[in-house]
Design a protein around this motif. Structure first.
Motif, mmCIF file in Angstrom:
data_model
loop_
_atom_site.group_PDB
_atom_site.id
_atom_site.type_symbol
_atom_site.label_atom_id
_atom_site.label_comp_id
_atom_site.label_asym_id
_atom_site.label_seq_id
_atom_site.Cartn_x
_atom_site.Cartn_y
_atom_site.Cartn_z
ATOM 1 N N LYS A 285 0.826 -1.210 0.000
ATOM 2 C CA LYS A 285 0.000 0.000 0.000
ATOM 3 C C LYS A 285 0.862 1.263 0.000
ATOM 4 C CE LYS A 285 -3.270 2.358 3.119
ATOM 5 N NZ LYS A 285 -2.284 3.236 3.779
ATOM 6 N N VAL A 286 1.866 1.310 0.857
ATOM 7 C CA VAL A 286 2.692 2.518 0.971
ATOM 8 C C VAL A 286 3.566 2.696 -0.269
ATOM 9 C CG1 VAL A 286 4.514 3.634 2.306
ATOM 10 C CG2 VAL A 286 2.619 2.521 3.484
ATOM 11 N N VAL A 287 4.085 1.614 -0.836
ATOM 12 C CA VAL A 287 4.859 1.734 -2.076
ATOM 13 C C VAL A 287 3.988 2.332 -3.183
ATOM 14 C CG1 VAL A 287 5.961 0.418 -3.938
ATOM 15 C CG2 VAL A 287 6.526 -0.085 -1.547
ATOM 16 N N ALA A 288 2.753 1.883 -3.268
ATOM 17 C CA ALA A 288 1.836 2.422 -4.285
ATOM 18 C C ALA A 288 1.590 3.907 -4.046
ATOM 19 C CB ALA A 288 0.534 1.639 -4.268
ATOM 20 N N LYS A 292 2.570 7.064 -6.582
ATOM 21 C CA LYS A 292 1.282 7.379 -7.214
ATOM 22 C C LYS A 292 1.402 8.428 -8.311
ATOM 23 C CE LYS A 292 -1.761 9.838 -4.987
ATOM 24 N NZ LYS A 292 -2.841 10.299 -4.058
ATOM 25 N N ASP A 293 2.201 9.460 -8.091
ATOM 26 C CA ASP A 293 2.343 10.542 -9.073
ATOM 27 C C ASP A 293 3.633 10.431 -9.876
ATOM 28 O OD1 ASP A 293 -0.060 11.725 -8.244
ATOM 29 O OD2 ASP A 293 0.952 12.685 -6.552
ATOM 30 N N GLY A 294 4.201 9.253 -9.902
ATOM 31 C CA GLY A 294 5.449 9.030 -10.619
ATOM 32 C C GLY A 294 6.476 8.384 -9.701
ATOM 33 N N PRO A 295 7.515 7.818 -10.247
ATOM 34 C CA PRO A 295 8.504 7.114 -9.434
ATOM 35 C C PRO A 295 9.162 8.023 -8.394
ATOM 36 C CG PRO A 295 8.800 6.604 -11.764
ATOM 37 C CD PRO A 295 7.822 7.745 -11.696
#
Length: 516
Positions: A285-288, A292-295
């Motif tokens: 979840k936290v990685v996503a 979310k707005d780019g790497p």
């Protein structure tokens, strides 16, 4: 033996020193006198050959293999020597086997050292009222001559125990050769140490520093530089875990997922997020969210086993997922092995227990066996630090590297990892029996090798500090890992008899607490 040298041996030492230059009656100065043989100087303490000696108004305050320091308090050197001759019945005896005469008595400590210490040293530790003056193997002695079984090891640091003869000799030899130059030059023993680590790990490159916090700072800098230069990330984020501990510098307390260490040091460093340790879903979840707005993910930094967080071993499924997420995003998987590296878990490195390889790992505590040294190691593909981007004045100096080489050589040669595994199983089995005996006080035992935590039952009315304090009274040194976990981290050379004795003392300590 050397350990049985008597107080009489002080007489020829003082005679050799003449008038002990600079020491006057009533003064409190010291001098160092070279010894002509390998005998250690021990005095009588309360009629016994043990501990740090106190002889009338003079006491030995430091012992080394080739020298000792004699501090004169309130008497002249020659008066002391003549008085000691009389008390010992004439000529000096150097065989060290006779009992102490009744007139040689211990002088009670008034804890003046503690008072002096507290007036001069910043109050950054809650210290136990113990003045430790000597160690040997897994034992320590205080200034009153009391013996302790040491299951703290300088908090998982003294891998080979105390006063290990090979470590002592290695450090002394290096000190007598060259102890420090600079990383401006090539240091042979640093190359030897780095090569050993590379040949016994997944690493291709090593950076040396002085502590665990510095090692982790280096890993954080490496991850950020890697993100900028290899992943084209302008705002890199590193994910760490709640209840983690990565050090006391500003960056590493930010990486540490415990608000109590961060309080009053705001503003903290940007670029960190936290997840629940061993929680795969939370990590995903936290990685996503980070990407979310780019790497933005630069790295996932985890302890293979959380030490300060309560001795919580990492789970293979969690670290497998961390590895997969780093592979998918290009981020670096970083293992903080400051406390568990160098054999503490029964394998040389902590990552060997969780089934994945990191890109970067750090260690410190046990590497030098008590001599300060830290290390960050990485694979070649993420070796992005270049001249001017990171450095350390003392890191990798000859003295520290010689100590580390001695420790690693002993671990490999003496099959110490097998001892760590066996003694760890013995300790956990014994603690398991105590859990059955004291179910109202104890909850569970967990750990790997010789880093183990005994968790107290909820609402039992006893905290880890209570158990540690009572065990200390009974002659066993332990250390808390939070308010509800007692940590066991003895030297890696601990014996089966030592473990049995420790278990007996813990049993007696627990028996002293009332149960609800």
């Amino acid at each position: 033996t050397a350990m049985e040298a008597t107080a009489a041996f002080l007489i020829p030492i003082i005679a050799e020193a003449g008038q002990l230059r600079g020491v006057r009656q009533g003064s409190q100065l010291s001098t160092t006198v070279p010894l002509k043989n390998r005998s250690e100087v021990h005095g009588y303490h309360a009629g016994q050959l043990r501990g740090a000696p106190v002889l009338q108004a003079s006491r030995v305050v430091r012992r080394r293999e080739f020298d000792c320091t004699v501090q004169m308090v309130g008497t002249s050197p020659m008066d002391f020597m003549e008085n000691l001759k009389k008390q010992l019945g004439g000529a000096p005896q150097t065989n060290g086997s006779q009992a102490a005469p009744a007139s040689v008595v211990a002088v009670a400590s008034e804890n003046k050292l503690i008072d002096t210490f507290n007036k001069a040293v910043m109050n950054t530790y809650i210290r136990y009222p113990l003045v430790i003056v000597r160690g040997e193997g897994c034992k320590l002695w205080d200034d009153k001559g009391k013996e302790y079984l040491d299951f703290v090891a300088g908090i998982a640091t003294c891998s080979l125990g105390h006063a290990h003869p090979e470590l002592t000799a290695a450090v002394a030899k290096q000190m007598a050769t060259v102890n420090h130059v600079s990383n401006l030059y090539y240091i042979p023993v640093q190359a030897e140490l780095a090569s050993f680590i590379i040949n016994h790990s997944i690493a291709d490159r090593v950076f040396f520093c002085n502590s665990g916090a510095e090692a982790n700072e280096g890993a954080i800098k490496l991850a950020r530089k890697y993100a900028h230069t290899k992943l084209n990330i302008s705002n890199p984020v590193i994910i760490t875990a709640h209840a983690s501990f990565h050090g006391r510098t500003l960056a590493t307390i930010t990486a540490t997922g415990q608000p109590k260490y961060q309080k009053d040091f705001e503003p903290l460093m940007p670029g960190f997020r936290y997840v629940e340790y061993n929680n795969v879903e939370d990590l995903e979840k936290v990685v996503a969210e980070v990407n979310k707005d780019g790497p933005c993910l630069a790295g996932i930094m985890m302890e293979a086993l959380q030490g300060e967080g309560g001795v919580r071993p990492g789970e293979k499924a969690f670290f497998k997922k961390a590895r997969e997420l780093c592979d998918a995003t290009g981020a670096l998987l970083i293992f903080d092995e400051v406390q568990v590296g160098v054999g503490r878990t029964g394998t040389l490195w902590g990552y060997e227990n969780v089934g994945v390889e990191p890109d970067v790992f750090t260690t410190a505590k046990g590497l030098g066996g008590g001599v300060p040294i830290g290390m960050m190691a990485c694979k070649e593909r993420c070796d992005v630090l270049t001249p001017g981007t990171h450095a350390s004045t003392f890191g990798g100096n000859p003295l520290a590297c010689a100590a580390a080489m001695c420790v690693l050589t002993a671990i490999e040669r003496d099959n110490i990892l097998a001892n760590v595994a066996a003694r760890g199983e013995q300790l956990r089995a014994g603690l398991g029996k105590l859990i059955q005996k004291y179910p109202a006080i104890l909850k569970e035992v967990r750990g790997w090798g010789l880093i183990n935590g005994l968790e107290l039952a909820a609402n039992c009315g006893v905290q880890s500090g209570d158990v540690v304090g009572k065990a200390s009274e009974l002659g066993l040194l332990l250390v808390p890992a939070g308010p509800t976990v007692v940590r066991f981290v003895p030297p890696l050379i601990v014996t089966a008899a030592d473990v049995d004795k420790a278990l007996a003392i813990v049993d007696a300590a627990l028996a002293s607490f009332p149960t609800k």
